[in-house]
Design a protein around this motif. Sequence first.
Motif, mmCIF file in Angstrom:
data_model
loop_
_atom_site.group_PDB
_atom_site.id
_atom_site.type_symbol
_atom_site.label_atom_id
_atom_site.label_comp_id
_atom_site.label_asym_id
_atom_site.label_seq_id
_atom_site.Cartn_x
_atom_site.Cartn_y
_atom_site.Cartn_z
ATOM 1 N N ASP A 64 0.832 -1.205 0.000
ATOM 2 C CA ASP A 64 0.000 0.000 0.000
ATOM 3 C C ASP A 64 0.874 1.266 0.000
ATOM 4 O O ASP A 64 0.580 2.241 -0.687
ATOM 5 N N ARG A 65 1.979 1.203 0.747
ATOM 6 C CA ARG A 65 2.865 2.369 0.817
ATOM 7 C C ARG A 65 3.603 2.604 -0.494
ATOM 8 O O ARG A 65 4.070 3.709 -0.762
ATOM 9 N N ARG A 66 3.727 1.555 -1.297
ATOM 10 C CA ARG A 66 4.462 1.676 -2.549
ATOM 11 C C ARG A 66 3.612 2.235 -3.692
ATOM 12 O O ARG A 66 4.146 2.632 -4.731
ATOM 13 N N VAL A 67 2.288 2.240 -3.508
ATOM 14 C CA VAL A 67 1.376 2.677 -4.567
ATOM 15 C C VAL A 67 1.012 4.146 -4.340
ATOM 16 O O VAL A 67 0.709 4.558 -3.216
ATOM 17 N N VAL A 68 1.015 4.925 -5.417
ATOM 18 C CA VAL A 68 0.665 6.349 -5.310
ATOM 19 C C VAL A 68 -0.750 6.479 -4.785
ATOM 20 O O VAL A 68 -1.688 5.861 -5.305
ATOM 21 N N ARG A 69 -0.943 7.327 -3.752
ATOM 22 C CA ARG A 69 -2.251 7.442 -3.109
ATOM 23 C C ARG A 69 -2.768 8.879 -3.139
ATOM 24 O O ARG A 69 -2.004 9.823 -3.077
ATOM 25 N N ARG A 70 -4.140 8.972 -3.262
ATOM 26 C CA ARG A 70 -4.822 10.251 -3.058
ATOM 27 C C ARG A 70 -6.142 9.945 -2.371
ATOM 28 O O ARG A 70 -6.689 8.858 -2.532
ATOM 29 N N ARG A 71 -6.649 10.907 -1.658
ATOM 30 C CA ARG A 71 -8.007 10.789 -1.125
ATOM 31 C C ARG A 71 -8.976 11.048 -2.262
ATOM 32 O O ARG A 71 -8.786 11.966 -3.058
ATOM 33 N N GLY A 72 -10.005 10.283 -2.390
ATOM 34 C CA GLY A 72 -10.952 10.522 -3.463
ATOM 35 C C GLY A 72 -11.930 9.378 -3.573
ATOM 36 O O GLY A 72 -11.918 8.425 -2.779
ATOM 37 N N PRO A 73 -12.784 9.414 -4.584
ATOM 38 C CA PRO A 73 -13.841 8.406 -4.715
ATOM 39 C C PRO A 73 -13.312 6.994 -4.985
ATOM 40 O O PRO A 73 -14.032 6.021 -4.740
ATOM 41 N N PHE A 74 -12.066 6.865 -5.487
ATOM 42 C CA PHE A 74 -11.561 5.537 -5.840
ATOM 43 C C PHE A 74 -10.614 4.958 -4.782
ATOM 44 O O PHE A 74 -9.990 3.927 -5.013
ATOM 45 N N ALA A 75 -10.513 5.619 -3.637
ATOM 46 C CA ALA A 75 -9.566 5.166 -2.614
ATOM 47 C C ALA A 75 -9.880 3.752 -2.133
ATOM 48 O O ALA A 75 -8.998 2.896 -2.035
ATOM 49 N N ASP A 76 -11.169 3.478 -1.839
ATOM 50 C CA ASP A 76 -11.533 2.146 -1.350
ATOM 51 C C ASP A 76 -11.304 1.082 -2.421
ATOM 52 O O ASP A 76 -10.914 -0.055 -2.114
ATOM 53 N N SER A 77 -11.556 1.444 -3.676
ATOM 54 C CA SER A 77 -11.340 0.489 -4.774
ATOM 55 C C SER A 77 -9.863 0.138 -4.901
ATOM 56 O O SER A 77 -9.497 -1.022 -5.145
ATOM 57 N N LEU A 78 -8.995 1.142 -4.744
ATOM 58 C CA LEU A 78 -7.564 0.870 -4.823
ATOM 59 C C LEU A 78 -7.114 0.006 -3.650
ATOM 60 O O LEU A 78 -6.327 -0.930 -3.824
ATOM 61 N N ASP A 79 -7.641 0.297 -2.442
ATOM 62 C CA ASP A 79 -7.308 -0.535 -1.279
ATOM 63 C C ASP A 79 -7.688 -1.991 -1.523
ATOM 64 O O ASP A 79 -6.918 -2.920 -1.237
ATOM 65 N N ALA A 80 -8.896 -2.181 -2.049
ATOM 66 C CA ALA A 80 -9.366 -3.545 -2.306
ATOM 67 C C ALA A 80 -8.505 -4.235 -3.359
ATOM 68 O O ALA A 80 -8.184 -5.425 -3.251
ATOM 69 N N ALA A 81 -8.113 -3.487 -4.400
ATOM 70 C CA ALA A 81 -7.302 -4.062 -5.474
ATOM 71 C C ALA A 81 -5.905 -4.431 -4.960
ATOM 72 O O ALA A 81 -5.345 -5.472 -5.343
#
Length: 716
Positions: free
Chosen positions: A249-266
């Motif tokens: 998770d720390r290695r993937v570029v992150r932003r707060r937004g509507p797709f945050a939960d989808s990225l976490d799940a992926a």
Amino acid sequence: MPHITETLARELGVSPAQAEAVMKLIDDGNTIPFIARYRKEATGGMDDATLRAFDERLTYLRNLESRKAEAIAAIDEQGKLTAELRAAIEEAEVMQRVEDLYKPFKKKRATRASKARAAGLEPLANLIMAQATGARSALDAAATYVNAEGGYPDAEAALQGAQDIVAETIADDPEHTAALRAFTRKTAQLETVAADASEKTPYETYYDFSEPARRIPNHRVLAIDRGEKEGKLRVRAHVNADAAIELLDRRVVRRRGPFADSLDAAIADGYKRLMAPSLERELRSELTRRAQTDAIAVFAKNTESLLSQRPVKGARIIALDPGYRTGCKMAVLDEFGTLLDHGTVYPTPPRHDVEGTKRTLERMAKRHRINTIVIGNGTASRETEEVVAQFIAESPLELRYTIVNEAGASVYSASKLASEEYPDLDVTTRGAMSLGRRLQDPLAELVKIPVQSIGVGQYQHDLDQAELGRALAGVVERTVNRVGVNLNTASASLLGYVAGITPALAKNIVAYREEHGAFTDRRQLKKVSRLGPKAYLNCAGFLRIADGANPLDATSVHPESYPIAEALLKRAGMKPADLAHGGIEGIGARLENIGSLAAELGCGAPTLRDIMAELEKPGRDPRDDAPETVFCTSVRDFDDLACGMELTGTVRNVVDFGAFVDIGVKQDGLVHISKLAERFVNHPSDVVAVGDTVTVWVEKIDKERGKISLSMVKPR
């Protein structure tokens, strides 16, 4: 290939010119023993082991370069090769890195992600990866990509499909893979449980077991692998999934937004479903490979020690292959291993004909001037030994006896080779002959047996047989060529290990010898069918002719160097014929400066020194430096043992956790690694080798389990 040359030079600590020279010698068809012995100027004096490591590494690096070219071509064909990717592949130093970089472009069978891509969901996946902020929610954005015909009938399904693409993209990323691989290696626990906890098996130690994978000893890995293979254990490499996902998770570029939960799940799905299983399988494979590599190295070292044991010269032998119901098979051999007589005696139950056995031994010993009795260490060995010891004590003849390891004797005696050598003898007599000849010349006899069968390894039947075979063949080849071979007496089995001689050529040499009589000159080898100039160059120096036309043929001086040897002898005021009197002691002291003399004679200083050493002690057998065989012992049974007793024994096997020592009873005793010396011992082979004669003290006797614990540390 400058890159390969530089890599080899750096890794082996040699100059690029040396590395280049060795590569050329290997590519020109020269064997490792020949290069090590006769091309020291070119190699800088690399020994056999270093050259074999060089050859293996050269093969790996060439395969690596080939795989890089294949990967680059395949990616370029897809139109996806960038300058950065090409550079990354070209800079890769291990095959695994190349495969990681190629993985995203490798054709895969149908996956959840490929199905989603086919349904047009990749743009949605890109939004998730980019953490786009334009949409009110992820489901609102996914509604645009609904594709019922493609299998995504609603927004939830479309979003899940896009997440599958993201999960695969993350899992295929070579940098993420490298990071999670390192994490797995560092933190994984190897865990085992019983397949049936109520069943009694040798694997009960591992019925509820856990150990950090990075610290588990190799012999435990092999034991666990065997237990799993036999269906007695269930094994897994356990990694803390939450910690692994957090790292990813720390290695993937992150932003707060509507797709945050989808990225976490992926991310979680990419690790658990796609990365973890392969990384854990990979770790298990690495542990097994590491353990097998170590076991093969130990096996090879033990084998070399066994093959290098000192021959017992002048031994006229009665060899006994013990048994119960069928009696003890007996073979009588002269000092050259020729069969003089054979038969069967019955010193053991059920017949227990002790007196008849003694009479037969007495008759054979007198008739054939026997001085040594050899007993195999298998079934009924100790009962047979007791009778032999009584016979020797009662007999006026000068006799001695010893126990030999009979591992592999039955394999040889029933083999096609044995039936070709002795078609008129039954398998039991061949087996007894083999035992006697093992004492007379261990190397010449043991090369007839598959090395895996000679009983000096650990888990040998569980190892990669191809790798084990290559390693052991190298050991036998190295030992045979170090010792040298008598061209007129060597079997085809022994000749087949001489540098440059294939098994087919070995048979041709024997056939030529049988048709034309004994070789009298090394040059006659050129007349052997299919033995060409390259084979002659490689083998000639390792084949010896005693009492030949040229005394130099009995030495390890290569025919190409005869003019140099003759010039040295002339300068020392000697002739080649003088070699027959045992060599020319101190020849080096009679000659001038080695460097200038080598230049004058047109050779290198290493070659000149080797020739001088050989002229001083022509045809010397390096095995003469090995420990002498231990004959006879007063301890023959468990009941003869007592704690604290001091004994002399012979090391029969060396394994990761200690050494097994024959002290004269049926079961070898174990000296645990902690009892080999007063100092810390990294590996038992640092202290002892197969064939060593050692002093031990009895620490513990477990008669019920047939186990003896020994120590090489003298009690205080």
